[in-house]
Motif scaffolding. Structure first.
Motif, mmCIF file in Angstrom:
data_model
loop_
_atom_site.group_PDB
_atom_site.id
_atom_site.type_symbol
_atom_site.label_atom_id
_atom_site.label_comp_id
_atom_site.label_asym_id
_atom_site.label_seq_id
_atom_site.Cartn_x
_atom_site.Cartn_y
_atom_site.Cartn_z
ATOM 1 N N ARG A 444 0.822 -1.214 0.000
ATOM 2 C CA ARG A 444 0.000 0.000 0.000
ATOM 3 C C ARG A 444 0.854 1.260 0.000
ATOM 4 N NH1 ARG A 444 -2.727 -0.903 5.343
ATOM 5 N NH2 ARG A 444 -0.767 -1.983 5.667
ATOM 6 N N PHE A 445 0.631 2.116 -1.010
ATOM 7 C CA PHE A 445 1.232 3.450 -1.081
ATOM 8 C C PHE A 445 2.754 3.380 -0.956
ATOM 9 C CE2 PHE A 445 -3.027 3.872 0.809
ATOM 10 C CZ PHE A 445 -3.631 4.615 -0.178
ATOM 11 N N GLN A 446 3.357 2.531 -1.773
ATOM 12 C CA GLN A 446 4.808 2.383 -1.770
ATOM 13 C C GLN A 446 5.405 3.087 -2.985
ATOM 14 O OE1 GLN A 446 6.497 0.800 0.851
ATOM 15 N NE2 GLN A 446 4.423 0.941 1.670
ATOM 16 N N SER A 447 6.454 3.864 -2.760
ATOM 17 C CA SER A 447 7.103 4.561 -3.873
ATOM 18 C C SER A 447 8.249 3.769 -4.465
ATOM 19 C CB SER A 447 7.629 5.923 -3.401
ATOM 20 O OG SER A 447 8.564 5.752 -2.349
ATOM 21 N N ALA A 448 8.648 2.661 -3.825
ATOM 22 C CA ALA A 448 9.747 1.849 -4.353
ATOM 23 C C ALA A 448 9.579 0.418 -3.871
ATOM 24 C CB ALA A 448 11.091 2.410 -3.912
ATOM 25 N N THR A 449 8.942 -0.405 -4.680
ATOM 26 C CA THR A 449 8.765 -1.806 -4.339
ATOM 27 C C THR A 449 8.998 -2.642 -5.585
ATOM 28 O OG1 THR A 449 7.285 -3.414 -3.280
ATOM 29 C CG2 THR A 449 6.278 -1.846 -4.806
ATOM 30 N N GLY A 450 9.028 -3.953 -5.432
ATOM 31 C CA GLY A 450 9.243 -4.823 -6.571
ATOM 32 C C GLY A 450 10.703 -4.897 -6.976
ATOM 33 N N PRO A 451 11.016 -5.595 -8.056
ATOM 34 C CA PRO A 451 12.399 -5.728 -8.526
ATOM 35 C C PRO A 451 13.015 -4.365 -8.815
ATOM 36 C CG PRO A 451 10.939 -7.240 -9.692
ATOM 37 C CD PRO A 451 10.065 -6.339 -8.905
ATOM 38 N N ASN A 452 14.228 -4.165 -8.313
ATOM 39 C CA ASN A 452 14.964 -2.905 -8.513
ATOM 40 C C ASN A 452 14.199 -1.697 -7.976
ATOM 41 O OD1 ASN A 452 16.954 -4.405 -9.888
ATOM 42 N ND2 ASN A 452 15.902 -4.114 -11.855
ATOM 43 N N ASN A 453 13.222 -1.934 -7.085
ATOM 44 C CA ASN A 453 12.407 -0.848 -6.524
ATOM 45 C C ASN A 453 11.781 0.014 -7.611
ATOM 46 O OD1 ASN A 453 12.932 -1.521 -3.799
ATOM 47 N ND2 ASN A 453 14.876 -0.417 -3.851
ATOM 48 N N ALA A 454 11.384 -0.610 -8.698
ATOM 49 C CA ALA A 454 10.900 0.135 -9.870
ATOM 50 C C ALA A 454 9.399 0.317 -9.894
ATOM 51 C CB ALA A 454 11.346 -0.582 -11.145
ATOM 52 N N ILE A 455 8.657 -0.291 -8.965
ATOM 53 C CA ILE A 455 7.193 -0.233 -8.965
ATOM 54 C C ILE A 455 6.720 0.738 -7.887
ATOM 55 C CG2 ILE A 455 5.068 -1.541 -8.573
ATOM 56 C CD1 ILE A 455 6.429 -3.967 -9.740
ATOM 57 N N THR A 456 5.776 1.579 -8.235
ATOM 58 C CA THR A 456 5.129 2.489 -7.299
ATOM 59 C C THR A 456 3.645 2.148 -7.244
ATOM 60 O OG1 THR A 456 6.684 4.288 -7.725
ATOM 61 C CG2 THR A 456 4.552 4.897 -6.809
ATOM 62 N N THR A 457 3.119 2.034 -6.033
ATOM 63 C CA THR A 457 1.693 1.759 -5.874
ATOM 64 C C THR A 457 0.993 3.000 -5.339
ATOM 65 O OG1 THR A 457 2.001 0.897 -3.622
ATOM 66 C CG2 THR A 457 2.111 -0.687 -5.432
ATOM 67 N N PHE A 458 -0.235 3.196 -5.773
ATOM 68 C CA PHE A 458 -1.053 4.310 -5.325
ATOM 69 C C PHE A 458 -2.461 3.783 -5.081
ATOM 70 C CE2 PHE A 458 -0.875 4.145 -9.892
ATOM 71 C CZ PHE A 458 -2.177 4.327 -10.311
ATOM 72 N N PHE A 459 -3.418 4.649 -4.865
ATOM 73 C CA PHE A 459 -4.775 4.222 -4.557
ATOM 74 C C PHE A 459 -5.381 3.500 -5.758
ATOM 75 C CE2 PHE A 459 -9.417 5.345 -4.153
ATOM 76 C CZ PHE A 459 -9.667 4.422 -3.163
ATOM 77 N N ARG A 460 -5.548 2.166 -5.639
ATOM 78 C CA ARG A 460 -6.171 1.331 -6.651
ATOM 79 C C ARG A 460 -5.348 1.226 -7.930
ATOM 80 N NH1 ARG A 460 -11.262 -0.155 -5.529
ATOM 81 N NH2 ARG A 460 -11.751 -0.542 -7.714
ATOM 82 N N GLY A 461 -4.022 1.229 -7.826
ATOM 83 C CA GLY A 461 -3.240 1.080 -9.032
ATOM 84 C C GLY A 461 -1.747 0.999 -8.770
ATOM 85 N N ALA A 462 -0.985 0.708 -9.843
ATOM 86 C CA ALA A 462 0.472 0.630 -9.756
ATOM 87 C C ALA A 462 1.067 0.964 -11.123
ATOM 88 C CB ALA A 462 0.916 -0.770 -9.319
ATOM 89 N N GLN A 464 5.198 1.231 -13.217
ATOM 90 C CA GLN A 464 6.568 0.745 -13.156
ATOM 91 C C GLN A 464 7.443 1.538 -14.113
ATOM 92 O OE1 GLN A 464 6.918 -3.503 -13.501
ATOM 93 N NE2 GLN A 464 9.135 -3.493 -13.812
ATOM 94 N N ARG A 465 8.706 1.718 -13.731
ATOM 95 C CA ARG A 465 9.673 2.457 -14.546
ATOM 96 C C ARG A 465 10.675 1.483 -15.160
ATOM 97 N NH1 ARG A 465 9.435 4.426 -9.672
ATOM 98 N NH2 ARG A 465 11.538 3.682 -9.145
ATOM 99 N N ILE A 466 11.100 1.794 -16.375
ATOM 100 C CA ILE A 466 12.141 1.033 -17.052
ATOM 101 C C ILE A 466 13.103 2.025 -17.691
ATOM 102 C CG2 ILE A 466 10.699 0.804 -19.105
ATOM 103 C CD1 ILE A 466 13.345 -1.722 -17.957
ATOM 104 N N GLY A 467 14.406 1.821 -17.510
ATOM 105 C CA GLY A 467 15.392 2.748 -18.031
ATOM 106 C C GLY A 467 15.587 2.629 -19.536
ATOM 107 N N ILE A 468 16.152 3.671 -20.120
ATOM 108 C CA ILE A 468 16.476 3.693 -21.543
ATOM 109 C C ILE A 468 17.997 3.818 -21.675
ATOM 110 C CG2 ILE A 468 16.035 4.810 -23.758
ATOM 111 C CD1 ILE A 468 13.581 6.063 -22.618
ATOM 112 N N THR A 469 18.563 3.104 -22.599
ATOM 113 C CA THR A 469 20.005 3.168 -22.821
ATOM 114 C C THR A 469 20.400 4.520 -23.417
ATOM 115 O OG1 THR A 469 19.837 2.243 -25.045
ATOM 116 C CG2 THR A 469 20.049 0.680 -23.219
#
Length: 626
Positions: A444-462, A464-469
């Protein structure tokens, strides 16, 4: 010294307010409203049993009970996850809402709204436990006169809409109806689905398209000259709760024949510390119009904005523009909405529905404010794959949508094409539309979770960020495309209607502007979502619901390899998520329903072994409106 928990104080306050209101109302009912200051001799003439004028009293609201059982088989690689059984929502939605309205006269009212919430465990900070949307006491009063209608409200939670670029929230009209929302009304069996089938819409939640506000709200409507005025002072979920950060906004509206003109402004100002803090904030001026141009519906808005963060010596200004043309069916044999948007990179306003992709200081992952962050309502940042219903800054966009029917089939089509105004170095961000609700209830309401802390959760949703070379950044300005299809069928089974709804959306980003979406390796990142609802009523009291969802996220060689897996076959973003659900609705009365839901969720990105997210959740909800 014995400390009394915050919850005890809240309960005492709650019952004290209820007792006070009941006492005031009962006392008020025993006194005639014809004389506000009766003389002593006249007051004594009232005999026992003599009729007096009573203050009309209205009490309405709802009660919501929520219980759930949840089991995570794998939580991002961790399989040591226990079964959880609870009898509360443990989320960010109210379980009890009561609205008490008294009318001292035929043209005036006094109102009290109370919202209560289940406690949130494992939230140690008060400003995370008692976040903005959990402040549920609102006092209101108002009157109607020959000069207009006037209303004053104070407290939270209130819902305000002052314009798309001023104060608003996103309006997602096409959506799955399987997952319940605490704000959703209770209808008789099949009513909501029939309305969604017929009109692609239904009675929305009270917060639909509006921004939450805790504070003071003034409204003066139907003034002489067909003028309306509204002003608010307080906090939204995007003001930092741990700092002196407030918003003041207002809008003046003038109606002239079939046209309505709006002038509005907003000033959001704060300090990054309570002592010797440095200033930050946003100023917005908005000009808007809605009306008709011959047979066309027209809606437009032009906004000018400034922002500043003194601690980073950062400031900027920008412009946002939108125009909607609604072409009726008789012109093209089908209705068509054409929307044009242009928002410069330095225009930012977290209190609106606008997604911020370019001003890092006001992103939800910012470190600009001495470690404080935007807690309640995280926003994606960077090169966001925006679904059809969202608009982002640093973009020029065109959006088309239409509705038509063939027999029992109803179809909504949407298409979005856009491109960046500036090529800014940033990650690409995408939503987990199918699996995100379950992710947000687990983390709930996490700004850095999941692999590489790339997932953010908010109210009723999530999301994810992925880098670009570096090679991907050198490609230059990126283009974005979105296609949405919402198909609905209504049939009959055993002389009862049944409904099948499909909602699909494909999003992509690639080098440069493209008139058509890119597929496969031609897209830097592509995301596709497929959801299907089936709704089978049995009599007037019961309905069976089935749900299936699939999301597919892929990245090409310009996305950053994951965890040093360059030598493996699946070294780039390659995520697949699925959700299957079933449920039963039991209508107990016209205003009360029992909802059962069960859902299994599975997500895995083959480019990173710790990305497995798998589990199930079963819920029971009783909602009673009164």
């Amino acid at each position: 010294m014995l400390r009394v928990p915050h919850k005890v104080h809240f309960i005492k306050l709650l019952f004290g307010l209820i007792f006070s209101c009941i006492t005031i109302i009962l006392v008020g009912q025993s006194v005639s409203t014809d004389s506000t200051q009766p003389e002593p001799d006249k007051f004594q003439k009232i005999r026992i049993g003599q009729d007096t004028k009573k203050i009309p009293l209205e009490i309405k609201g709802y009660y919501r009970f929520m219980g759930y059982a949840r089991k995570l088989n794998v939580h991002f690689g961790d399989s040591n996850t226990p079964l959880v059984i609870r009898t509360d929502d443990e989320f960010n939605t109210p379980n009890f809402n009561i609205n008490i309205l008294a009318r001292p006269t035929a043209n005036s009212f006094v109102a009290l709204q109370l919202l209560t919430f289940d406690p949130m465990t494992n939230m140690v900070d008060d400003n995370r436990i008692f976040r903005l949307s959990r402040q549920g006491v609102v006092l209101s009063t108002g009157a109607s006169t020959s000069k207009g209608k006037f209303r004053v409200s104070f407290g939270g939670t209130q819902f305000v809409e002052l314009g798309d670029f001023l104060m608003s929230s996103a309006k997602q009209v096409q959506n799955s109806l399987f997952d319940r929302n605490a704000w959703t009304y209770v209808w008789p069996i099949a009513v909501q689905h029939d309305s969604y089938y017929s009109r692609s819409d239904y009675i929305r939640e009270v917060d639909f398209g509006k921004r939450q506000l805790n504070g003071l709200r003034l409204q003066a409507l139907d003034l002489p000259g067909l003028i309306d005025f509204e002003m608010v002072v307080g906090k939204t979920p995007f003001n930092l709760p741990s700092l002196p950060d407030f918003i003041m906004a207002g809008r003046l509206s003038k109606q002239y024949r079939l046209q309505t003109f709006h002038v509005g402004s907003m000033n959001s100002r704060g300090l990054d510390a309570w002592r010797n803090g440095e200033k930050f904030g946003v100023n917005i001026l908005s000009l808007a119009h809605e009306g008709r141009l011959k047979n066309l519906g027209v809606k437009s808005e032009l906004a000018f904005g400034k922002h500043r963060i003194d601690a980073e010596n950062s400031q900027g200004s920008g412009v946002a523009f939108k125009m909607l043309l609604s072409i009726p069916k008789r012109k093209l044999n089908f209705p068509l909405d054409v929307e044009l948007f242009a928002v410069t990179p330095n225009f930012v306003n977290l209190h609106s529905a606008l997604i911020n992709t370019s001003v890092d200081g006001f992103s939800s992952e910012t470190s600009s404010f001495n470690g404080a962050n935007v807690q309640d309502g995280a926003r994606p940042f960077g090169a966001v794959l925006t679904p059809m219903h969202l608009v982002a800054n640093n973009r020029a966009s065109a959006r088309f949508s239409s509705t038509f029917g063939i027999g029992r089939l109803r179809i909504n089509l949407g298409y979005l094409i856009s491109r960046e105004i500036q090529n800014l170095p940033s990650d690409i961000t995408f939503y987990h539309k199918v699996t995100g609700l379950y992710m947000s209830r687990v983390d709930r309401f996490q700004s850095a979770t999941g692999p590489n802390n790339a997932i953010t959760t908010f109210f009723r949703g999530a999301y994810q960020r992925i880098g670009i070379t570096s090679e991907g950044h050198q490609l230059g300005i990126k283009g974005f495309n979105a296609v949405r299809l919402n198909a609905k069928v209504k049939g009959e089974l055993f002389e009862r209607p049944f409904f099948i709804f499909y909602l699909g959306e494909y999003l992509s980003t690639q080098h440069g502007l493209s008139m058509l979406p890119k597929f496969g390796d031609s897209a830097i990142v592509s995301a596709q979502y497929h959801e299907m609802d089936t709704y089978f009523p049995f009599g007037n009291r019961c309905a069976w619901i089935l749900y299936g969802g699939l999301e597919r996220i892929k990245g090409n060689e310009f996305t950053s390899p994951r965890d040093g897996l360059e030598e493996q076959e699946y070294s780039y973003l390659d995520g697949l998520g699925a959700a299957l659900g079933t449920g039963i609705d039991i209508s107990m009365t016209k205003s009360s329903t029992l909802f059962f839901r069960y859902k299994r969720v599975d997500y895995f990105d083959q480019s990173i072994t710790s990305s497995r997210f798998q589990g199930w959740e079963s819920t029971i909800e009783l909602k009673i409106h009164f």
